[in-house]
Design an enzyme around this catalytic site. Structure first.
Site, PDB file in Angstrom:
ATOM      1  CE  LYS A   1       2.253   4.723   8.066  1.00 54.21           C
ATOM      2  NZ  LYS A   1       0.840   4.638   8.292  1.00 54.21           N
TER       3      LYS A   1
ATOM      4  CG  ASP B   1       5.777   3.434   0.779  1.00 55.62           C
ATOM      5  OD1 ASP B   1       4.770   3.093   0.439  1.00 55.62           O
ATOM      6  OD2 ASP B   1       6.114   4.264   1.708  1.00 55.62           O
TER       7      ASP B   1
ATOM      8  CE1 TYR C   1      -2.530   3.295   2.368  1.00 55.90           C
ATOM      9  CE2 TYR C   1      -3.861   2.420   0.542  1.00 55.90           C
ATOM     10  CZ  TYR C   1      -3.662   3.499   1.501  1.00 55.90           C
ATOM     11  OH  TYR C   1      -4.339   4.574   1.713  1.00 55.90           O
TER      12      TYR C   1
HETATM   13  P1  KE4 Z   1      -0.873   8.330   4.359  1.00 55.53           P
HETATM   14  O1  KE4 Z   1      -1.104   8.946   3.278  1.00 55.53           O
HETATM   15  O2  KE4 Z   1      -1.904   7.403   5.123  1.00 55.53           O
HETATM   16  O3  KE4 Z   1       0.057   9.333   5.362  1.00 55.53           O
HETATM   17  O4  KE4 Z   1       0.478   7.265   3.986  1.00 55.53           O
HETATM   18  C1  KE4 Z   1       0.029   6.321   3.103  1.00 55.53           C
HETATM   19  C2  KE4 Z   1       1.080   5.023   3.186  1.00 55.53           C
HETATM   20  C3  KE4 Z   1       1.987   5.153   2.107  1.00 55.53           C
HETATM   21  N1  KE4 Z   1       2.976   3.934   2.447  1.00 55.53           N
HETATM   22  C4  KE4 Z   1       2.898   2.976   3.333  1.00 55.53           C
HETATM   23  C5  KE4 Z   1       3.762   1.981   3.321  1.00 55.53           C
HETATM   24  C6  KE4 Z   1       1.844   3.034   4.404  1.00 55.53           C
HETATM   25  O5  KE4 Z   1       1.717   2.224   5.310  1.00 55.53           O
HETATM   26  C7  KE4 Z   1       0.824   4.204   4.154  1.00 55.53           C
HETATM   27  C8  KE4 Z   1      -0.442   4.364   5.143  1.00 55.53           C
HETATM   28  N2  KE4 Z   1      -0.489   3.300   6.128  1.00 55.53           N
HETATM   29  C9  KE4 Z   1      -1.798   2.767   6.561  1.00 55.53           C
HETATM   30  C10 KE4 Z   1      -1.888   2.001   7.449  1.00 55.53           C
HETATM   31  N3  KE4 Z   1      -1.498   0.674   6.932  1.00 55.53           N
HETATM   32  C11 KE4 Z   1      -2.496   4.334   7.205  1.00 55.53           C
HETATM   33  C12 KE4 Z   1      -3.766   4.229   7.943  1.00 55.53           C
HETATM   34  C13 KE4 Z   1      -4.970   4.556   7.189  1.00 55.53           C
HETATM   35  O6  KE4 Z   1      -4.906   4.548   5.961  1.00 55.53           O
HETATM   36  O7  KE4 Z   1      -5.788   5.189   8.156  1.00 55.53           O
END
Ligand code: KE4
Length: 429
Positions: free
Chosen positions: A268, A240, A145
């Protein structure tokens, strides 16, 4: 027995004004069922819901709260800085200090651009790779993701997997056609995609340790293989590190695993709970970004002083006390050993994936090495385990397709309690 009355009332009210009652789908408990907890406050390793029920937190806001909630130096820094305005929309010295700090911690970052989320970081890095190579296609891995930009919502992990969304409405075929996918850890499949799309692939983007289908480790040689393929084919390798950055090591997965990408994305931890993302890497690529080059990317609140001072304060604490990440890794090993003991006594199929302070428990008879094996786990048993732990005051990620995130405010007493509650929970799953 916990009462969830206030969360229930708030959830009903929230759904009147917010889609699904949440501002991010994975918070909705939709895949595990039940009412999502509305959180009132948190301190250290503990969350307190709207009914004042305490929980030991293994989500840590999905990673950012690595030193625990309301880490005082961060809170103090935010409060102090806010009184000088919350945003200028102009360059500040603090942004230089943040960029210099990150470059001193993470290898291979010649230039870095701040944005406001991991999605923005990954979206911008992909556009940059396409602009730099003049190619349109890219390769991602099933179950990984990279945020919710259209191009990434093809066989994605996290909430997309949790809700089993095969094709995301609104993502056009034109966009999806340039997204090539294959199984994580499958180098032969990558080579085949590259051969079938010779000269058309701009980049490979990968979570160097996957955290969005549970925690899944790269097999020996996988990342090195991606590095070699990108070198041979003049493709951009994007790590990533939104999850792994500043968590697996000060220098993230690049340092921990000894493989350098061409571009790296962060999120994060970099913002300490404030909205921050970043992308950076090789100078010759980064110099294609506006205003130096024509790959346009922008943001009103990019490098925002409040977000910067929060992230800067946390990263500086980690850099000045490298023992903090070592302590966290040791706590994770302790938790893993305790969970293995009670799971072995329970006697049914499970596997634990773990690296550093990323860990996940899968109810599976076989190793979990990619999305297919993650999806083949006993998801129903996970749901029962989630709720059994929740009512015993242990807050795990509400999805079998998420990594657990430890924070260094956890005490060994908290870990022992977690292990004990797992032993009790397994009796009813
Ligand atoms: P954000 O746009 O949510 O800050 O980051 C996206 C993202 C990008 N790359 C990786 C490896 C990530 O895990 C994420 C976001 N992680 C999710 C939880 N697995 C965020 C939680 C959510 O979507 O509310």
């Amino acid at each position: 027995m916990y009462s969830y009355e206030s969360s229930k009332t708030l959830f009903e009210r929230a759904q009147q004004s917010i889609p699904g009652g949440v501002n991010s789908p994975v918070r909705a408990f939709k895949s595990v069922g039940g009412v999502p907890l509305f959180i009132k406050k948190a301190k250290g390793a503990y969350l307190y819901d709207a009914d004042d029920n305490p929980y030991i937190d293994y989500i840590a806001s999905w990673g950012p709260m690595i030193l625990g909630h309301a880490y005082e130096p961060v809170v103090d820094a935010i409060c102090d800085r806010a009184r000088y305005s919350t945003s200028f929309g102009a360059p500040t010295e603090l942004e230089i200090e943040m960029a210099e700090l990150i470059r001193s911690m993470a290898p291979n970052i010649d230039l870095i651009r701040m944005v406001s989320s991991g999605t923005e970081a990954c979206m911008s890095a992909l556009r940059l790779a396409r602009g730099f190579t003049g190619r349109n296609k890219f390769i991602k891995f099933e179950g990984c993701y990279h945020g919710h930009a259209d191009a990434f919502l093809v066989k994605a992990g996290s909430g997309v997997a949790t809700f089993n969304i095969q094709t995301v409405p609104g993502v056009t075929a034109a966009i999806a056609n340039d997204t090539l996918t294959c199984a994580y850890n499958d180098l032969d499949a990558v080579r085949q995609l590259v051969a079938e799309n010779k000269g058309e692939v701009a980049a490979i983007i990968v979570e160097p340790v996957a955290g969005n289908m549970g925690c899944i480790l790269p097999q020996p040689g996988f990342l090195e293989g991606l590095r070699n393929i990108c070198d041979e084919e003049n493709m951009v390798l994007i790590f990533d590190e939104v999850m792994t950055g500043f968590r697996l090591a000060l220098g993230g997965a690049q340092e921990k695993l000894g493989v350098n990408a061409d571009l790296v994305t962060y999120g994060k931890v970099i913002g300490a709970g404030m909205p921050v993302g970043a992308f950076g890497g090789r100078r010759e690529i980064m110099e294609c970004i506006a205003p130096l080059g024509n790959v346009y990317q922008a943001g009103t609140l990019s490098g925002n002083p409040i977000a910067m001072i929060a992230g800067y304060t946390l990263l500086k604490a980690l850099k000045e006390r490298p023992s903090l990440l070592k302590e966290l890794d040791e706590k994770t090993l302790y938790l893993k050993a305790g969970l293995e003991k009670v799971l072995n006594e329970w006697g049914q199929a499970y596997t634990i994936n773990h690296l550093g302070s990323m860990i996940s428990v899968h109810f599976s008879e076989r190793p979990v090495t990619d999305f297919a094996s993650a999806a083949a786990c006993d998801i129903e048993r996970f749901k029962k385990c989630f709720h059994a732990m929740l009512k015993r005051g242990i807050y795990l990620p509400p999805s079998a397709y998420e990594s657990w995130f430890l924070n260094n405010a956890l005490t060994y007493e908290d870990l022992d309690k977690t292990i004990g509650m797992m032993a009790e929970s397994l009796k009813e799953v």
